[in-house]
Scaffold this motif. Structure first.
Motif, PDB file in Angstrom:
ATOM      1  N   PRO A  59      -0.233  -3.180   8.009  1.00 20.15           N
ATOM      2  CA  PRO A  59       0.843  -2.183   8.057  1.00 20.15           C
ATOM      3  C   PRO A  59       2.061  -2.511   7.186  1.00 20.15           C
ATOM      4  O   PRO A  59       2.820  -1.624   6.832  1.00 20.15           O
ATOM      5  CB  PRO A  59       1.256  -2.154   9.540  1.00 20.15           C
ATOM      6  N   ARG A  60       2.228  -3.745   6.812  1.00 24.32           N
ATOM      7  CA  ARG A  60       3.381  -4.100   5.973  1.00 24.32           C
ATOM      8  C   ARG A  60       3.009  -4.255   4.493  1.00 24.32           C
ATOM      9  O   ARG A  60       3.845  -4.616   3.670  1.00 24.32           O
ATOM     10  CB  ARG A  60       4.077  -5.343   6.515  1.00 24.32           C
ATOM     11  N   CYS A  61       1.746  -3.965   4.157  1.00 28.07           N
ATOM     12  CA  CYS A  61       1.297  -4.086   2.767  1.00 28.07           C
ATOM     13  C   CYS A  61       1.773  -2.923   1.907  1.00 28.07           C
ATOM     14  O   CYS A  61       1.865  -1.785   2.367  1.00 28.07           O
ATOM     15  CB  CYS A  61      -0.228  -4.158   2.690  1.00 28.07           C
ATOM     16  N   ARG A  62       2.037  -3.242   0.654  1.00 37.09           N
ATOM     17  CA  ARG A  62       2.316  -2.237  -0.367  1.00 37.09           C
ATOM     18  C   ARG A  62       1.140  -2.252  -1.345  1.00 37.09           C
ATOM     19  O   ARG A  62       0.361  -3.207  -1.368  1.00 37.09           O
ATOM     20  CB  ARG A  62       3.632  -2.521  -1.079  1.00 37.09           C
ATOM     21  N   VAL A  63       1.022  -1.196  -2.129  1.00 37.72           N
ATOM     22  CA  VAL A  63      -0.078  -1.058  -3.074  1.00 37.72           C
ATOM     23  C   VAL A  63       0.482  -0.887  -4.474  1.00 37.72           C
ATOM     24  O   VAL A  63       1.460  -0.157  -4.682  1.00 37.72           O
ATOM     25  CB  VAL A  63      -0.964   0.158  -2.708  1.00 37.72           C
ATOM     26  N   TYR A  83       3.120   2.009  -4.214  1.00 37.06           N
ATOM     27  CA  TYR A  83       3.272   2.740  -2.959  1.00 37.06           C
ATOM     28  C   TYR A  83       3.760   1.779  -1.878  1.00 37.06           C
ATOM     29  O   TYR A  83       3.136   0.744  -1.647  1.00 37.06           O
ATOM     30  CB  TYR A  83       1.937   3.370  -2.542  1.00 37.06           C
ATOM     31  N   PRO A  84       4.857   2.115  -1.217  1.00 39.59           N
ATOM     32  CA  PRO A  84       5.368   1.242  -0.158  1.00 39.59           C
ATOM     33  C   PRO A  84       4.467   1.292   1.079  1.00 39.59           C
ATOM     34  O   PRO A  84       3.599   2.177   1.191  1.00 39.59           O
ATOM     35  CB  PRO A  84       6.755   1.810   0.138  1.00 39.59           C
ATOM     36  N   PRO A  85       4.668   0.357   2.004  1.00 41.04           N
ATOM     37  CA  PRO A  85       3.849   0.345   3.218  1.00 41.04           C
ATOM     38  C   PRO A  85       3.825   1.709   3.913  1.00 41.04           C
ATOM     39  O   PRO A  85       4.841   2.395   3.998  1.00 41.04           O
ATOM     40  CB  PRO A  85       4.560  -0.693   4.100  1.00 41.04           C
ATOM     41  N   PHE A 112      -3.272  -5.001  -3.335  1.00 43.46           N
ATOM     42  CA  PHE A 112      -2.526  -4.958  -2.076  1.00 43.46           C
ATOM     43  C   PHE A 112      -1.683  -6.220  -1.968  1.00 43.46           C
ATOM     44  O   PHE A 112      -2.175  -7.318  -2.236  1.00 43.46           O
ATOM     45  CB  PHE A 112      -3.488  -4.881  -0.878  1.00 43.46           C
ATOM     46  N   TYR A 113      -0.421  -6.049  -1.575  1.00 48.64           N
ATOM     47  CA  TYR A 113       0.513  -7.172  -1.444  1.00 48.64           C
ATOM     48  C   TYR A 113       1.180  -7.147  -0.079  1.00 48.64           C
ATOM     49  O   TYR A 113       1.559  -6.085   0.411  1.00 48.64           O
ATOM     50  CB  TYR A 113       1.619  -7.091  -2.508  1.00 48.64           C
ATOM     51  N   ASP A 114       1.343  -8.320   0.495  1.00 48.24           N
ATOM     52  CA  ASP A 114       2.129  -8.530   1.709  1.00 48.24           C
ATOM     53  C   ASP A 114       3.434  -9.132   1.223  1.00 48.24           C
ATOM     54  O   ASP A 114       3.494 -10.324   0.916  1.00 48.24           O
ATOM     55  CB  ASP A 114       1.390  -9.479   2.656  1.00 48.24           C
ATOM     56  N   ASP A 115       4.467  -8.297   1.082  1.00 46.99           N
ATOM     57  CA  ASP A 115       5.721  -8.685   0.439  1.00 46.99           C
ATOM     58  C   ASP A 115       5.373  -9.100  -0.988  1.00 46.99           C
ATOM     59  O   ASP A 115       4.848  -8.290  -1.727  1.00 46.99           O
ATOM     60  CB  ASP A 115       6.433  -9.775   1.249  1.00 46.99           C
TER      61      ASP A 115
END
Length: 135
Positions: A59-63, A83-85, A112-115
């Motif tokens: 849920p906190r990942c951005r793309v 794209y933000p979370p 996909f990134y977590d922060d």
């Protein structure tokens, strides 16, 4: 993947991408989140531990969406969008259709990134893409 009412729908391909062995970010967080006694080895995380960590991370990942472009003898990636979370459900639900409608015929990498931490990536050949165009 069927989820409780407060969780977004996550298709099996995405869950496997996040939790499989190819990209160990979620598995590693689950493994090193365990409490162990000094000198004890950390056991491999259970399926439930991995799933819990997935629902913490996803849920906190951005793309980030990138286009693969061949320039001479190398391949470079150009940013197409970010794209933000919580704002990429259409991409998750039907990636081929979303990418084709949004970006057209391209070879695309979705990260996909977590922060600032890289989680995983997947590549798509969109809208009948067959090869790099020659300039």
């Amino acid at each position: 993947m069927t989820n409780s009412i407060d969780r977004p729908t996550v298709p099996p391909w995405l869950y496997k991408l996040f939790t499989g062995h190819q990209y160990p970010y979620v598995r590693r967080l689950a493994k090193f989140g365990q409490t162990v006694k000094p000198g004890e080895d950390r056991p491999e995380p259970t399926k439930d531990m991995i799933e819990a960590k997935f629902w913490e991370v996803y849920p906190r990942c951005r793309v980030k969406v990138l286009q693969e472009v061949k320039e001479g003898m190398i391949v470079v990636f150009h940013d197409l969008g970010e794209y933000p979370p919580g704002s990429f459900q259409a991409l998750v639900d039907n990636p081929e259709e979303f990418l084709a409608n949004t970006y057209g015929k391209k070879k695309i990498k979705v990260n996909f990134y977590d922060d600032d931490n890289f989680v995983c990536t997947i590549n798509f050949k969109v809208a009948g893409w067959t090869e790099h165009e020659h300039a």
